[in-house]
Design a protein around this motif. Structure first.
Motif, mmCIF file in Angstrom:
data_model
loop_
_atom_site.group_PDB
_atom_site.id
_atom_site.type_symbol
_atom_site.label_atom_id
_atom_site.label_comp_id
_atom_site.label_asym_id
_atom_site.label_seq_id
_atom_site.Cartn_x
_atom_site.Cartn_y
_atom_site.Cartn_z
ATOM 1 N N ALA A 111 0.838 -1.206 0.000
ATOM 2 C CA ALA A 111 0.000 0.000 0.000
ATOM 3 C C ALA A 111 0.872 1.255 0.000
ATOM 4 N N GLN A 112 1.955 1.223 0.772
ATOM 5 C CA GLN A 112 2.869 2.370 0.813
ATOM 6 C C GLN A 112 3.529 2.583 -0.540
ATOM 7 N N GLU A 113 3.930 1.457 -1.149
ATOM 8 C CA GLU A 113 4.571 1.526 -2.460
ATOM 9 C C GLU A 113 3.619 2.173 -3.459
ATOM 10 N N MET A 114 2.357 1.783 -3.370
ATOM 11 C CA MET A 114 1.370 2.305 -4.303
ATOM 12 C C MET A 114 1.202 3.807 -4.103
ATOM 13 N N GLU A 115 1.215 4.224 -2.857
ATOM 14 C CA GLU A 115 1.127 5.660 -2.574
ATOM 15 C C GLU A 115 2.295 6.402 -3.220
ATOM 16 N N ARG A 116 3.486 5.845 -3.045
ATOM 17 C CA ARG A 116 4.673 6.468 -3.642
ATOM 18 C C ARG A 116 4.521 6.591 -5.148
ATOM 19 N N ILE A 117 3.966 5.527 -5.764
ATOM 20 C CA ILE A 117 3.838 5.538 -7.220
ATOM 21 C C ILE A 117 2.776 6.538 -7.679
#
Ligand SMILES: Nc1ncnc2c1ncn2[C@@H]1O[C@H](COP(=O)(O)OP(=O)(O)OP(=O)(O)O)[C@@H](O)[C@H]1O
Ligand SMILES: [Mg+2]
Lengths: 234, 291
Positions: A111-117
């Motif tokens: 989920a964090q990775e997706m936010e970054r993207i």
């Protein structure tokens, strides 16, 4: 970080790569330039394990991966943005990103990775639920890049990210590539747009008919008369 | 009595749909017509029969047992008969599939004999119920209910679960799926397991419906289900469901209209028609060449 040694690849009778050697150091952007059919895509696909090598070896972080299966190579930390983007057209933007995170199971981290993207590519956030086939070419490129980043690769292979994009968008994509590099991802960049590639790369290799014909600092290559004539349109 | 025929058709069509799903999913992922799929269906019927008659299982448990058995069977068939030919021409794999099909039906003939066997009457209590003037048997309700449930479960797996999404990704683009870290071989095995388990459930249901289980039942049912998959658009999961139902209804209506001697020809007439008029089927997409 990555060492490619005397790599040869054949497609039946066609010799696509002949004794190709190159290397990528941690933190670098390394460009691979060359004309159509020079063997750039083949090099990346061979590193990713999609096409088998007939000779030579690929070593990543000290470990030989020449015969490793593609999905295990992703697990080792190499991710590829394939030529022509190849997003999953019938799946949503969100699902495409989920596929990029296939090797991970840490829901929170994903989920964090997706936010970054979504931060890197705000356009994707707006289009989360849309099917990938409804995105424009530039948006599909962003999705393909975002998807490859979802696995948190240490080495990112990019195959012609500028293909078919308007000049403005090409600049934007190259800025983002530099940004990705600054946050610690090493990059191997295949490009026909030699001008752009050499402007952001540390080092570069020039490929012709499956062989490295020139290599060196990107700045020096950009000054090289032969390169200027053959690849920079002068 | 239109409603009556419609329900008869839906019950029959549900079984076609269950089998057709296996054809379409396997085709979607490795562009192979799994000719042995009909024999997996036949094996499912025999395993179900064995569990009911010998081990005295109830129908539901027997169906579950048959599904598990055929899951393994489907995975093993892919492993030994198709996987080694993955990089060869499509034709080699197709011939291998026909070989497996002949092998399995011959094996069944040798083991179980040529006579059809039936489920005992106690296996499932059949009663007639009246709904809106139509006579429906509890067996038809069972068939429609179980099929609907299985198809919903399949839809959930394919749309919502991680492995289902990986299945869709792999069927869209095999190499790119591998670049995501998806173990495509495992996804292919999973696809065979899913398709085979649905065929097994179909086998038990058909065995009950016609009260006959025989070594060659996979041939006709397989061909009809394949026609259903093509009608719906090969590679499309909703297409296989729709195609199965339409074919079942068409067959029952055709018989009701007096063409009972052409019963089995109806499906094939539709198949030929679809191939001539709209080869991509009702819900199919443009046929893409896979690398
Ligand atoms: N799947 C394949 N089957 C047969 N030959 C192939 C295949 N893929 C590539 N080739 C051949 O191998 C050579 C190298 O191709 P490759 O795609 O690696 O070039 P490239 O440098 O990426 O070219 P481009 O800039 O056009 O993308 C070419 O001669 C090409 O025709
Ligand atoms: Mg290329």
């Amino acid at each position: 970080m990555l060492i490619v040694e005397n790599l040869s690849v054949n497609y039946k009778a066609i010799k696509a790569l002949v004794n190709l050697s190159c290397r990528v150091e941690q933190g670098e952007i390394v460009a691979l330039i060359g004309a159509n059919g020079a063997g750039k895509t083949t090099t990346l696909n061979s590193i990713s394990g999609i096409v088998p090598a007939s000779a030579g070896r690929v070593v990543f972080e000290g470990e030989e991966i020449t015969k490793t299966l593609p999905h295990l190579i992703v697990k080792k930390g190499i991710s590829q943005v394939p030529e022509g983007r190849r997003v999953f057209a019938k799946m949503s933007v969100l699902e495409n990103l989920e596929m990029g995170a296939y090797i991970r199971s840490d829901t929170k981290g994903i989920a964090q990775e997706m936010e970054r993207i979504f931060h890197l590519f705000p356009r994707l956030a707006e289009r989360k639920k849309q099917l990938a086939k409804t995105l424009s070419g530039g948006e599909q490129q962003m999705l393909a890049m975002g998807r490859a980043l979802m696995s948190q690769p240490r080495l990112l292979l990019l195959d012609e990210p500028s293909m078919g994009l308007a000049p403005m968008l090409v600049e934007k994509i190259f800025e983002i590539i530099q940004e990705i590099n600054k946050t610690g991802t090493t990059i191997m960049l295949v490009e026909q747009n030699a001008h752009m590639a050499l402007s952001i790369a540390n080092r570069a290799y020039v490929l012709e008919t499956g062989q490295v014909v020139l290599e060196g600092e990107a700045k020096e290559l950009a000054e090289n008369p032969e390169v200027r004539k053959a690849y920079l349109g002068e | 009595m239109l409603l009556q025929q419609l329900i008869n058709g839906i019950a029959l069509g549900s079984t076609y749909a269950l089998i057709a799903l296996g054809y379409t999913m396997v085709y979607g992922i490795i562009t192979l017509i799994n000719f042995a799929h009909g024999e997996i269906f036949m094996a499912g019927a025999f395993v179900g029969l064995f569990l009911v008659t010998v081990l005295k299982f109830n129908v539901f448990l027997a169906m579950a047992g048959a599904m598990i058995f055929c899951m393994i069977m489907g995975v093993v068939i892919e492993l030994i008969a198709y996987r080694p030919l993955r990089k060869s021409s499509r034709l080699s794999a197709l011939i291998s599939a026909i070989g497996v099909s002949i092998f399995l039906s011959t094996l069944a003939l040798m083991v179980f004999g040529a006579d059809a066997k039936g489920f005992p009457d106690t296996a499932f209590p059949v009663q007639q119920v009246k709904i809106l003037g139509a006579e429906i048997s509890t067996l038809q309700l069972l068939i429609i209910g179980v099929s609907a449930l299985l198809m919903l479960a399949l839809e959930f797996i394919v749309q919502k679960t991680k492995i289902g999404k990986a299945m869709r990704a792999t069927s869209e683009d095999y190499n790119t799926a591998a670049l995501m870290g998806i173990n495509v071989n495992r996804i292919i095995s999973f696809t065979f397991a899913l398709g085979s388990s649905l065929a097994a459930a179909g086998g038990v249901l058909v065995g009950l419906l016609f009260n006959a289980v025989s070594f060659n039942m996979g041939l006709m049912a397989g061909l009809k289900a394949f026609s259903a998959a093509v009608l719906g658009g090969i590679g499309s999961i909703p297409g296989a469901m729709l195609g199965g139902l339409l074919l079942g209804v068409a067959e029952v209506m055709g018989v009701a209209a007096g063409y009972s001697s052409y019963r089995d020809a109806i499906a094939f007439a539709i198949l030929v028609l679809v191939l001539l008029v709209k080869p991509t089927g009702l819900l199919g997409q443009k046929i893409q060449k896979k690398v």
